[in-house]
Design a protein around this motif. Structure first.
Motif, PDB file in Angstrom:
ATOM      1  N   GLY A  57      42.350  79.941   3.787  1.00  0.00           N
ATOM      2  CA  GLY A  57      41.900  79.914   5.176  1.00  0.00           C
ATOM      3  C   GLY A  57      41.811  78.538   5.789  1.00  0.00           C
ATOM      4  N   CYS A  58      42.096  77.483   5.017  1.00  0.00           N
ATOM      5  CA  CYS A  58      42.049  76.123   5.561  1.00  0.00           C
ATOM      6  C   CYS A  58      43.387  75.779   6.222  1.00  0.00           C
ATOM      7  N   ASP A  59      43.325  75.117   7.365  1.00  0.00           N
ATOM      8  CA  ASP A  59      44.545  74.645   8.033  1.00  0.00           C
ATOM      9  C   ASP A  59      45.150  73.458   7.297  1.00  0.00           C
ATOM     10  N   VAL A  81      50.029  75.478   0.703  1.00  0.00           N
ATOM     11  CA  VAL A  81      48.863  74.787   1.249  1.00  0.00           C
ATOM     12  C   VAL A  81      49.301  73.443   1.824  1.00  0.00           C
ATOM     13  N   LYS A  82      48.881  73.147   3.053  1.00  0.00           N
ATOM     14  CA  LYS A  82      49.112  71.817   3.621  1.00  0.00           C
ATOM     15  C   LYS A  82      48.056  70.888   3.043  1.00  0.00           C
ATOM     16  N   ILE A  83      48.455  70.076   2.085  1.00  0.00           N
ATOM     17  CA  ILE A  83      47.506  69.241   1.351  1.00  0.00           C
ATOM     18  C   ILE A  83      47.972  67.796   1.425  1.00  0.00           C
ATOM     19  N   TYR A  84      47.097  66.930   1.962  1.00  0.00           N
ATOM     20  CA  TYR A  84      47.469  65.534   2.226  1.00  0.00           C
ATOM     21  C   TYR A  84      46.385  64.584   1.735  1.00  0.00           C
ATOM     22  N   LEU A 280      41.466  62.473  10.114  1.00  0.00           N
ATOM     23  CA  LEU A 280      41.608  63.864  10.545  1.00  0.00           C
ATOM     24  C   LEU A 280      42.803  64.034  11.478  1.00  0.00           C
ATOM     25  N   ARG A 281      42.963  63.109  12.399  1.00  0.00           N
ATOM     26  CA  ARG A 281      44.127  63.185  13.296  1.00  0.00           C
ATOM     27  C   ARG A 281      45.418  63.190  12.491  1.00  0.00           C
ATOM     28  N   ALA A 282      45.464  62.363  11.456  1.00  0.00           N
ATOM     29  CA  ALA A 282      46.685  62.261  10.660  1.00  0.00           C
ATOM     30  C   ALA A 282      46.965  63.556   9.905  1.00  0.00           C
ATOM     31  N   VAL A 283      45.970  64.087   9.179  1.00  0.00           N
ATOM     32  CA  VAL A 283      46.242  65.261   8.356  1.00  0.00           C
ATOM     33  C   VAL A 283      46.424  66.515   9.209  1.00  0.00           C
ATOM     34  N   LEU A 284      45.897  66.519  10.441  1.00  0.00           N
ATOM     35  CA  LEU A 284      46.101  67.635  11.356  1.00  0.00           C
ATOM     36  C   LEU A 284      47.306  67.420  12.268  1.00  0.00           C
ATOM     37  N   ASP A 285      47.988  66.282  12.084  1.00  0.00           N
ATOM     38  CA  ASP A 285      49.171  65.921  12.856  1.00  0.00           C
ATOM     39  C   ASP A 285      48.887  65.810  14.358  1.00  0.00           C
ATOM     40  N   TYR A 286      47.722  65.263  14.687  1.00  0.00           N
ATOM     41  CA  TYR A 286      47.436  64.879  16.064  1.00  0.00           C
ATOM     42  C   TYR A 286      48.021  63.485  16.305  1.00  0.00           C
ATOM     43  N   PRO A 287      48.285  63.109  17.561  1.00  0.00           N
ATOM     44  CA  PRO A 287      48.651  61.719  17.840  1.00  0.00           C
ATOM     45  C   PRO A 287      47.540  60.766  17.402  1.00  0.00           C
TER      46      PRO A 287
END
Length: 371
Positions: A57-59, A81-84, A280-287
Motif C-alpha cells: 500500500g505504500c507509494d 515496489v518503488k524503493i529508493y 521526499l520530493r525526490a523519492v516521490l518524483d516531485y520537482p
C-alpha cells in the motif's frame, strides 16, 4: 520509511506539509519517529517478510539508514515496489571497499587505499604512505565507530586479529572537513545545497557551518559538481551526502550517505527547502525545491546527552528560549545517555562568528545546564 530514528521523525514533519502520510518501520514503539507518526509498524529491517508486509500500500519506500540488506531491497524492487535508493546504489554507502573501488574507477578524488587480508598488508601499505594509517571496517560504523588510527604493526596485528573485514587508507593531511549534499529524482533532476563545513569531535559531528566559511567559489562549485556527478553515476534517488576532506591539493571524498544526513539538519530553517522535504520530493518524483540559504550565516550544533543530574531538559529548554529567543531547537525524544545525539540547535544571522557562538552556547546549555 524504513527506520524509526530522528531522520524518520524529521521526514515525518516534512511529509505533513506536502499532504503525505509517512509509514514508519520501527524496531521499538519508543523510537524517535514511532513516538510521533500515526502509522507505525514494528519490525526489523533485516526481516524480508516484515519489509514485504510493511511495503504493502505504500507509494514509495525509502530509508533513514543504510543497513537494509541489498538482497532484500532488490527483492522488493523485483516485486514492483518503488524503493529508493535502489540496491545497486545503496551498496556504495554500505560497503566501503566497493565504494572505494567504484569511486576510483570513476576517477573521483579518493585517498590512497587498499583492501586488507593481513596485518602485513597494512604494514606494506604504511611503507609506501607512512605511519600512521587509517583502518576502516568495510561495513557498519558511524560517529567514529569502525575507524582506527594505527601507528605500527603491533596495532595492525591486534585489529586484524578481531576478524573485522577492513580496508586501509592514508591519513589525509586535511585542512578541515566539508560536506556536499545533493538530491536526485528517478528521472535525473538534481538540486545541490551550499557546501558546508562540518566540525568533528571524537568522531562525532558537533557543528555544521553553512556556507563553509572562506571556501573559494571554484572549490565550492567543484564539490557540488562532484556530488552531482556521483549521484548520477551511482544512480542515487533521494539525498546523497558526500563527506569531503579539504586539503592543500583540493578535495578528497571521505564517505557517502544516501539518506537525509546530519550535515543537512541546518536546512530546516536555513534553506528554502529542507533536506527532509527534498528527499521526499525526490523519492516521490516531485520537482526539486530551491536550496538557497535563508540567512547569510547558519550554524547547526548537535545536542549530546550529558551526565545525569541537575535540572531537567525541559527546564533547560525554558531557560534557553528566555536567553536566546532566536535559537531553534529540535529534540528527538530519545533517552538521554552521555555522548548520544538527542537533538540539535540551529541559529541564523548575519555573521558566522556571532551565529556560531550562539549555537555552541545553546547546545552546551542543553547538554550541561550551564553557559
Amino acid at each position: 520509511m524504513v527506520g524509526g530514528g530522528q531522520l524518520a521523525r524529521m521526514t515525518h514533519q516534512a511529509a505533513i506539509a506536502l499532504g503525505q502520510s509517512l509509514r514508519v518501520l520501527s524496531e521499538s514503539p519508543d523510537d524517535s519517529a514511532a513516538l510521533v507518526a500515526a502509522d507505525v509498524r514494528i519490525g526489523t529491517h533485516t526481516d524480508l517478510a516484515a519489509l514485504r508486509e510493511f511495503a504493502k500500500g505504500c507509494d514509495a519506500v525509502t530509508f533513514d539508514h543504510e543497513h537494509v540488506p541489498t538482497a532484500h531491497i532488490a527483492a522488493l524492487a523485483a516485486e514492483g515496489v518503488k524503493i529508493y535508493p535502489g540496491a545497486e546504489a545503496i551498496l556504495y554507502a554500505q560497503d566501503k571497499r566497493q565504494m572505494r573501488e567504484r569511486l576510483s574507477a570513476l576517477g573521483a578524488p579518493v585517498p590512497q587505499w587498499r583492501p586488507v587480508a593481513s596485518a602485513q598488508d597494512i604494514a606494506d601499505f604504511a611503507g609506501s604512505v607512512g605511519w600512521p594509517v587509517v583502518a576502516k571496517a568495510v561495513r557498519g560504523g558511524y560517529d567514529g565507530r569502525g575507524v582506527w588510527m594505527l601507528d605500527d604493526l603491533a596495532a595492525a596485528e591486534e585489529l586484524v586479529g578481531t576478524g573485522t573485514e577492513l580496508i586501509v587508507e592514508e591519513r589525509v593531511p586535511l585542512r578541515r572537513e566539508l560536506a556536499a549534499l545533493v538530491a536526485r529524482s528517478p528521472f535525473g533532476q538534481v538540486a545541490a545545497y551550499p557546501v558546508v563545513e562540518t566540525v568533528q569531535q571524537d568522531g562525532i559531528c558537533v557543528e555544521v557551518l553553512a556556507p563553509a566559511p572562506d571556501l573559494p567559489e571554484d572549490l565550492a562549485v567543484e564539490a557540488q559538481q562532484l556530488a552531482i556527478d556521483l549521484a548520477n553515476a551511482l544512480g542515487v534517488v533521494g539525498l546523497l551526502a558526500v563527506e569531503l576532506f579539504e586539503t592543500e591539493a583540493g578535495i578528497v571524498v571521505n564517505e557517502l550517505a544516501m539518506r537525509p544526513h546530519n550535515s543537512g539538519h541546518w536546512t530546516i530553517e536555513g534553506a528554502r527547502t529542507s533536506q527532509f522535504e527534498q528527499h521526499l520530493r525526490a523519492v516521490l518524483d516531485y520537482p526539486m525545491g530551491e536550496t538557497s540559504l535563508t540567512a547569510p550565516a547558519v550554524v547547526m550544533a548537535n545536542v549530546l546527552g550529558g551526565e545525569p543530574g541537575g535540572m531537567s531538559l525541559d527546564e533547560r529548554l525554558h531557560h534557553l528560549f528566555a536567553a536566546d529567543p532566536g535559537a531553534r531547537v529540535h529534540l528527538y525524544g530519545k533517552q538521554v545517555r552521555p555522548g548520544r545525539k538527542i537533538g540539535h540547535v540551529t541559529v541564523l544571522g548575519d555573521t558566522m562568528t556571532e551565529v556560531r557562538a550562539r549555537a555552541v552556547r545553546a547546545a552546551r546549555w542543553l547538554q550541561e545546564g550551564q553557559q
